[in-house]
Motif scaffolding. Structure first.
Motif, PDB file in Angstrom:
ATOM      1  N   GLU A   9      28.145  91.302  27.282  1.00 21.13           N
ATOM      2  CA  GLU A   9      27.793  89.941  27.685  1.00 21.13           C
ATOM      3  C   GLU A   9      26.340  89.626  27.360  1.00 21.13           C
ATOM      4  O   GLU A   9      26.025  88.556  26.842  1.00 21.13           O
ATOM      5  CB  GLU A   9      28.039  89.753  29.182  1.00 21.13           C
ATOM      6  N   LEU A  10      25.454  90.574  27.642  1.00 20.34           N
ATOM      7  CA  LEU A  10      24.039  90.363  27.310  1.00 20.34           C
ATOM      8  C   LEU A  10      23.839  90.222  25.801  1.00 20.34           C
ATOM      9  O   LEU A  10      23.053  89.387  25.350  1.00 20.34           O
ATOM     10  CB  LEU A  10      23.186  91.518  27.849  1.00 20.34           C
ATOM     11  N   LEU A  11      24.559  91.018  25.035  1.00 16.50           N
ATOM     12  CA  LEU A  11      24.459  90.923  23.587  1.00 16.50           C
ATOM     13  C   LEU A  11      24.939  89.563  23.085  1.00 16.50           C
ATOM     14  O   LEU A  11      24.304  88.959  22.212  1.00 16.50           O
ATOM     15  CB  LEU A  11      25.265  92.046  22.927  1.00 16.50           C
ATOM     16  N   LEU A  12      26.025  89.072  23.658  1.00 18.87           N
ATOM     17  CA  LEU A  12      26.527  87.752  23.257  1.00 18.87           C
ATOM     18  C   LEU A  12      25.554  86.643  23.640  1.00 18.87           C
ATOM     19  O   LEU A  12      25.312  85.724  22.842  1.00 18.87           O
ATOM     20  CB  LEU A  12      27.897  87.499  23.886  1.00 18.87           C
ATOM     21  N   TRP A  13      24.993  86.708  24.844  1.00 11.28           N
ATOM     22  CA  TRP A  13      23.987  85.724  25.241  1.00 11.28           C
ATOM     23  C   TRP A  13      22.782  85.785  24.305  1.00 11.28           C
ATOM     24  O   TRP A  13      22.262  84.766  23.871  1.00 11.28           O
ATOM     25  CB  TRP A  13      23.524  85.970  26.678  1.00 11.28           C
ATOM     26  N   TRP A  14      22.328  87.004  24.015  1.00 10.42           N
ATOM     27  CA  TRP A  14      21.152  87.173  23.158  1.00 10.42           C
ATOM     28  C   TRP A  14      21.413  86.600  21.759  1.00 10.42           C
ATOM     29  O   TRP A  14      20.584  85.884  21.211  1.00 10.42           O
ATOM     30  CB  TRP A  14      20.791  88.661  23.064  1.00 10.42           C
ATOM     31  N   ALA A  15      22.580  86.904  21.197  1.00 10.36           N
ATOM     32  CA  ALA A  15      22.912  86.398  19.867  1.00 10.36           C
ATOM     33  C   ALA A  15      23.014  84.873  19.867  1.00 10.36           C
ATOM     34  O   ALA A  15      22.516  84.209  18.945  1.00 10.36           O
ATOM     35  CB  ALA A  15      24.220  87.023  19.384  1.00 10.36           C
ATOM     36  N   ALA A  16      23.640  84.312  20.888  1.00 10.63           N
ATOM     37  CA  ALA A  16      23.778  82.854  20.963  1.00 10.63           C
ATOM     38  C   ALA A  16      22.427  82.179  21.111  1.00 10.63           C
ATOM     39  O   ALA A  16      22.145  81.176  20.442  1.00 10.63           O
ATOM     40  CB  ALA A  16      24.689  82.483  22.127  1.00 10.63           C
ATOM     41  N   LEU A  17      21.580  82.722  21.968  1.00  9.83           N
ATOM     42  CA  LEU A  17      20.264  82.123  22.171  1.00  9.83           C
ATOM     43  C   LEU A  17      19.363  82.281  20.946  1.00  9.83           C
ATOM     44  O   LEU A  17      18.607  81.370  20.605  1.00  9.83           O
ATOM     45  CB  LEU A  17      19.598  82.733  23.412  1.00  9.83           C
ATOM     46  N   THR A  18      19.455  83.421  20.280  1.00 14.22           N
ATOM     47  CA  THR A  18      18.690  83.622  19.048  1.00 14.22           C
ATOM     48  C   THR A  18      19.165  82.654  17.969  1.00 14.22           C
ATOM     49  O   THR A  18      18.354  82.033  17.275  1.00 14.22           O
ATOM     50  CB  THR A  18      18.819  85.074  18.558  1.00 14.22           C
ATOM     51  N   GLY A  19      20.473  82.510  17.834  1.00 18.37           N
ATOM     52  CA  GLY A  19      21.016  81.569  16.859  1.00 18.37           C
ATOM     53  C   GLY A  19      20.598  80.147  17.152  1.00 18.37           C
ATOM     54  O   GLY A  19      20.222  79.392  16.235  1.00 18.37           O
ATOM     55  N   LEU A  41      15.973  87.835  24.733  1.00 18.75           N
ATOM     56  CA  LEU A  41      16.476  88.916  25.590  1.00 18.75           C
ATOM     57  C   LEU A  41      16.249  88.645  27.074  1.00 18.75           C
ATOM     58  O   LEU A  41      17.211  88.684  27.852  1.00 18.75           O
ATOM     59  CB  LEU A  41      15.891  90.266  25.180  1.00 18.75           C
ATOM     60  N   PRO A  42      15.013  88.345  27.521  1.00 12.08           N
ATOM     61  CA  PRO A  42      14.869  88.052  28.958  1.00 12.08           C
ATOM     62  C   PRO A  42      15.615  86.779  29.371  1.00 12.08           C
ATOM     63  O   PRO A  42      16.087  86.667  30.505  1.00 12.08           O
ATOM     64  CB  PRO A  42      13.365  87.909  29.175  1.00 12.08           C
ATOM     65  N   THR A  43      15.757  85.844  28.442  1.00  9.77           N
ATOM     66  CA  THR A  43      16.519  84.637  28.739  1.00  9.77           C
ATOM     67  C   THR A  43      17.999  84.970  28.896  1.00  9.77           C
ATOM     68  O   THR A  43      18.685  84.400  29.746  1.00  9.77           O
ATOM     69  CB  THR A  43      16.308  83.596  27.627  1.00  9.77           C
ATOM     70  N   ALA A  44      18.506  85.893  28.096  1.00 11.14           N
ATOM     71  CA  ALA A  44      19.896  86.330  28.223  1.00 11.14           C
ATOM     72  C   ALA A  44      20.121  87.013  29.566  1.00 11.14           C
ATOM     73  O   ALA A  44      21.158  86.804  30.216  1.00 11.14           O
ATOM     74  CB  ALA A  44      20.250  87.278  27.077  1.00 11.14           C
ATOM     75  N   VAL A  45      19.165  87.805  29.996  1.00 14.92           N
ATOM     76  CA  VAL A  45      19.264  88.468  31.299  1.00 14.92           C
ATOM     77  C   VAL A  45      19.289  87.418  32.412  1.00 14.92           C
ATOM     78  O   VAL A  45      20.084  87.507  33.350  1.00 14.92           O
ATOM     79  CB  VAL A  45      18.107  89.470  31.497  1.00 14.92           C
ATOM     80  N   ALA A  46      18.444  86.392  32.301  1.00 18.95           N
ATOM     81  CA  ALA A  46      18.418  85.328  33.302  1.00 18.95           C
ATOM     82  C   ALA A  46      19.727  84.536  33.296  1.00 18.95           C
ATOM     83  O   ALA A  46      20.234  84.165  34.362  1.00 18.95           O
ATOM     84  CB  ALA A  46      17.236  84.399  33.040  1.00 18.95           C
ATOM     85  N   ALA A  47      20.274  84.272  32.125  1.00 21.54           N
ATOM     86  CA  ALA A  47      21.541  83.541  32.037  1.00 21.54           C
ATOM     87  C   ALA A  47      22.671  84.332  32.670  1.00 21.54           C
ATOM     88  O   ALA A  47      23.513  83.782  33.392  1.00 21.54           O
ATOM     89  CB  ALA A  47      21.857  83.234  30.573  1.00 21.54           C
ATOM     90  N   ARG A  48      22.701  85.627  32.433  1.00 22.85           N
ATOM     91  CA  ARG A  48      23.737  86.464  33.037  1.00 22.85           C
ATOM     92  C   ARG A  48      23.573  86.516  34.545  1.00 22.85           C
ATOM     93  O   ARG A  48      24.541  86.429  35.294  1.00 22.85           O
ATOM     94  CB  ARG A  48      23.704  87.873  32.471  1.00 22.85           C
ATOM     95  N   ALA A  49      22.341  86.639  35.026  1.00 24.50           N
ATOM     96  CA  ALA A  49      22.085  86.676  36.465  1.00 24.50           C
ATOM     97  C   ALA A  49      22.517  85.359  37.114  1.00 24.50           C
ATOM     98  O   ALA A  49      23.115  85.371  38.203  1.00 24.50           O
ATOM     99  CB  ALA A  49      20.617  86.948  36.730  1.00 24.50           C
TER     100      ALA A  49
END
Length: 57
Positions: A9-19, A41-49
């Motif tokens: 999930e973090l990888l998917l968030w990170w890829a989407a946000l980077t894209g 990466l920290p934004t992906a962690v925040a989105a997952r949280a």
């Protein structure tokens, strides 16, 4: 939740946000790409949280 599912999930968030970052900037400069990739990466962690907090309510 299984640790591999969390990592996926973090990888998917990170890829989407980077894209999204790369799409929204007008010119892709090397430094901007590195900064956007690093800050996704920290934004992906925040989105997952945030998603986890909403789901637990």
């Amino acid at each position: 939740m299984h640790k591999y599912a969390i990592a996926a999930e973090l990888l998917l968030w990170w890829a989407a946000l980077t894209g999204l970052w790369l799409i929204l900037i007008s010119t892709v400069d090397g430094l901007e790409a590195v900064v956007g990739t690093a800050l996704a990466l920290p934004t992906a962690v925040a989105a997952r949280a945030a998603r986890t907090a909403v789901r637990q309510r």
